[in-house]
Design an enzyme around this catalytic site. Structure first.
Site, PDB file in Angstrom:
ATOM      1  N   ALA B  48       0.865  -1.189   0.000  1.00  0.00           N
ATOM      2  CA  ALA B  48       0.000   0.000   0.000  1.00  0.00           C
ATOM      3  C   ALA B  48       0.896   1.232   0.000  1.00  0.00           C
ATOM      4  O   ALA B  48       1.912   1.274   0.703  1.00  0.00           O
ATOM      5  CB  ALA B  48      -0.921   0.014   1.218  1.00  0.00           C
ATOM      6  N   GLU B  49       0.509   2.237  -0.775  1.00  0.00           N
ATOM      7  CA  GLU B  49       1.354   3.388  -1.067  1.00  0.00           C
ATOM      8  C   GLU B  49       1.892   4.105   0.161  1.00  0.00           C
ATOM      9  O   GLU B  49       3.000   4.634   0.145  1.00  0.00           O
ATOM     10  CB  GLU B  49       0.580   4.413  -1.921  1.00  0.00           C
ATOM     11  CG  GLU B  49       0.450   4.043  -3.376  1.00  0.00           C
ATOM     12  CD  GLU B  49      -0.777   3.204  -3.675  1.00  0.00           C
ATOM     13  OE1 GLU B  49      -1.218   2.439  -2.779  1.00  0.00           O
ATOM     14  OE2 GLU B  49      -1.306   3.297  -4.793  1.00  0.00           O
ATOM     15  N   HIS B  50       1.100   4.196   1.233  1.00  0.00           N
ATOM     16  CA  HIS B  50       1.557   4.996   2.371  1.00  0.00           C
ATOM     17  C   HIS B  50       2.595   4.260   3.211  1.00  0.00           C
ATOM     18  O   HIS B  50       3.105   4.820   4.177  1.00  0.00           O
ATOM     19  CB  HIS B  50       0.377   5.498   3.217  1.00  0.00           C
ATOM     20  CG  HIS B  50      -0.469   4.411   3.803  1.00  0.00           C
ATOM     21  ND1 HIS B  50      -1.004   3.400   3.076  1.00  0.00           N
ATOM     22  CD2 HIS B  50      -0.858   4.195   5.080  1.00  0.00           C
ATOM     23  CE1 HIS B  50      -1.703   2.605   3.875  1.00  0.00           C
ATOM     24  NE2 HIS B  50      -1.625   3.062   5.088  1.00  0.00           N
TER      25      HIS B  50
END
Lengths: 255, 223
Positions: B48-50
Site C-alpha cells: 500500500a502506497e503509504h
C-alpha cells in the site's frame, strides 16, 4: 535546538503567520495531526501554501467521518496547494477545494504521491533536485527540464520541497523529541519532519529520555522542535478512535 | 445482450497472472477484488502506497466496530495484520515502486491506447481527479496489468487508438484483462489471447478501436 514541550496546541502554533507554508500528512484518521490542524483552523490563518498528499475527508466504507479534521476542512485558508489528490469525483461530489481551484482562489500544483515524497526528502536532505521518469508524457511534465539519461530513458528534473511548518502525527515521543510511529500512521510523517523549518509533533504519549528503544526510533529528535501530547479524549486519541468505530459496531450488527 | 464477465471474474482472471511470492500493488475498483480471488496455493504480499507491505485480508463490515485505524490499506479499508507484515515511510514505499522492486501492479483504466498508453486518474478535469500513486506505479512496477470493463457505460471502447483523457504514463501497459478479453500489449500492437465465453474475436474487435492481432492459440477465458 532543544525540543519544547507545549501544553496546548494553540501555544504550539502561536507564531504561525499568514502566508506561511505547511506540510501535513493525512491518511484518514491514521497519521493525521488533527489537533494541530484544528488549532490552525480556529486561528483562522490565511493564504497558506499547503503541501499534502490527499485533500479528502476520512471515511469508513462509504461513510464519511466529517468530525475527523483533515486538510479537506482547510480549503478556505489555502492560497496554493501542492498535492497528488485534490478532487472528490470518485465520491461523485465537488469538494470546497476543487471549487476554489476552479474559481482561481487556490493555485494547484499536481504531483504524484511518490514524487511528492521524494521532493520532500530532497528538501530535507539538502539535495538540489533529482531526475525521475515518473510523469513523462503527462501534464505534470509542463515547465520541467526533460533530459535523456545514459540508460536511454527520458527523465524530468524535480525540485526539492521545504516548508515553514511541518505538523507531524506520531505515536510516542521522548522529551528530546525522538519519535516512534504506529502502523500505517507513519506514512510521510518521517519524511516531512526533515523538511520543515519548524516541526511540531502531536503524540499519544511523551515519555522520559531513555524509555524509547533507540533501535525503534524512526525520527530522531534533531528534527523535532515542539511536542504536544494529545489529551485523553482529544482528536485521534485511543478513546476518540473507539467512539468513531462504535458507529460501525451498530452497523455491523444490523447487517 | 450477451453476458460478459462479472467484476469478480475479471479480477480472478487478472489474479491468475500473479505468482507465488510476488509483491503486488492493487488499484481501486476491480483490481482490489483480486486480493480475494487469488489462485489456490498462492501467497502474495500486497503493497500500500503509504508504507504497508504484506498486510492481511480486509475486515468484513461486521468487524469494523473493532478495527484499527492504523491498519488501513491505500483505500482506507481496514485490514487484518499478518505475520511478516512491515511498515515503512512513504519515501521508501515509493522507492520500492520506482526502483522496480514490485513484481506487478493491477490498475483500473479510463482508457488504454494501442501503444499501451494509460489514462486512469481523471475524467478530464485535473482538480477533480487524483493522481495518487498511479503515475509512479505505471512507470515503476515490473508488470502493469489493467483490469477493467471493455467499454464505457455508454458502450464506447475504452481501448482506443489515442487516449483523449490526461495520461498516467506512456507505453506502460503489459496486459489488459477486460470483461470480454485478455489482450497483450506488444511491440507489434495488441494481441488478442483470450475471449469471454460466448464471444467471438470479431465481436471483441467491434468494441475495440485499434486493430487486434489474433493469437494463433486464441482461447476462451476460463471462468
Amino acid at each position: 535546538m532543544k525540543t519544547r514541550i507545549c501544553t496546548t496546541f494553540e501555544e504550539a502554533i502561536e507564531d504561525f503567520p499568514d502566508g506561511a507554508s505547511l506540510m501535513v500528512f493525512c491518511w484518514g484518521v491514521s497519521g493525521t495531526p488533527q489537533n494541530l490542524l484544528q488549532a490552525l483552523r480556529n486561528k483562522g490563518t490565511q493564504d497558506l501554501t499547503l503541501i499534502t498528499h490527499n485533500v479528502m475527508p476520512a471515511f469508513v466504507g462509504k461513510t464519511v467521518l466529517w468530525d475527523v479534521v483533515t486538510p479537506f476542512m482547510m480549503a478556505d485558508q489555502v492560497k496554493k496547494l501542492i498535492t497528488a489528490w485534490p478532487g472528490m469525483s470518485y465520491l461523485g461530489m465537488e469538494s470546497p477545494m476543487e471549487r476554489r481551484i476552479r474559481e482561481g482562489k487556490t493555485a494547484l500544483e499536481l504531483v504524484s504521491h511518490g514524487i511528492l515524497a521524494e521532493r520532500i526528502r530532497a528538501g530535507g536532505a539538502g539535495i538540489g533536485g533529482f531526475y525521475s521518469p515518473v510523469g513523462i508524457g503527462t501534464l505534470v511534465e509542463q515547465g520541467k527540464e526533460k533530459r535523456l539519461l545514459d540508460d536511454g530513458r527520458e527523465y524530468l528534473l524535480e525540485k526539492p520541497l521545504t516548508a515553514d511548518f511541518g505538523f507531524i502525527r506520531a505515536h510516542r515521543a521522548d522529551k528530546l523529541g525522538n519519535l516512534v510511529y504506529r502502523g500505517g500512521g507513519r506514512g510521510c510523517n518521517p519524511v516531512m519532519a526533515t523538511a520543515c523549518r519548524t516541526v511540531v509533533a502531536e503524540v499519544d504519549e511523551i515519555v522520559e529520555v531513555g524509555e524509547l528503544d533507540p533501535d525503534a526510533i524512526i525520527t530522531p529528535g534533531i528534527y523535532v522542535d515542539r511536542l504536544v501530547r494529545v489529551p485523553e479524549a482529544g482528536l485521534g486519541s485511543a478513546r476518540n478512535r473507539k467512539e468513531l468505530l462504535a458507529r460501525f459496531q451498530a452497523q455491523g450488527k444490523k447487517s | 445482450m450477451k453476458p460478459r464477465l462479472l467484476p469478480e471474474q475479471v479480477a480472478a482472471r487478472a489474479a491468475l497472472e500473479l505468482k507465488d511470492g510476488d509483491y503486488v500493488n492493487l488499484g481501486v475498483g476491480i483490481p482490489n477484488l483480486c486480493a480475494s480471488h487469488l489462485p489456490a496455493g498462492i501467497q502474495v504480499a500486497f503493497h500500500a502506497e503509504h508504507g504497508v507491505l504484506g498486510y492481511g485480508p480486509l475486515l468484513p463490515e461486521s468487524e469494523w466496530g473493532r478495527a484499527d485505524f492504523d491498519y488501513v490499506d491505500a483505500g482506507l479499508r481496514f485490514f487484518r495484520p499478518r505475520p511478516g507484515m512491515a511498515f515503512c515511510d512513504m519515501g521508501q514505499s515509493f522507492d520500492m515502486i520506482r526502483g522496480r522492486h514490485l513484481d506487478a501492479t493491477i490498475l483500473g483504466a479510463v482508457e488504454v491506447s494501442g501503444a499501451g498508453d494509460l489514462a486512469n486518474w481523471t475524467f478530464g478535469v485535473p482538480e477533480s481527479g487524483g493522481i495518487g500513486g498511479s503515475m509512479d506505479l505505471a512507470v515503476g512496477a515490473k508488470r502493469v496489468i489493467i483490469a477493467m470493463e471493455h467499454v464505457t457505460k455508454q458502450g464506447k471502447p475504452k481501448i482506443v487508438r489515442h487516449c483523449k483523457y490526461p495520461l498516467t504514463a506512456k507505453a506502460c501497459v503489459d496486459l489488459i484483462v477486460s470483461d470480454l478479453a485478455v489482450i497483450e500489449v506488444g511491440a507489434d500492437g495488441l494481441l488478442l489471447k483470450e475471449v469471454a465465453p460466448g464471444w467471438t474475436a470479431e465481436e471483441v474487435q467491434a468494441l475495440t478501436e485499434p486493430r487486434l492481432v489474433l493469437d494463433s492459440n486464441l482461447k476462451e477465458i476460463q471462468v
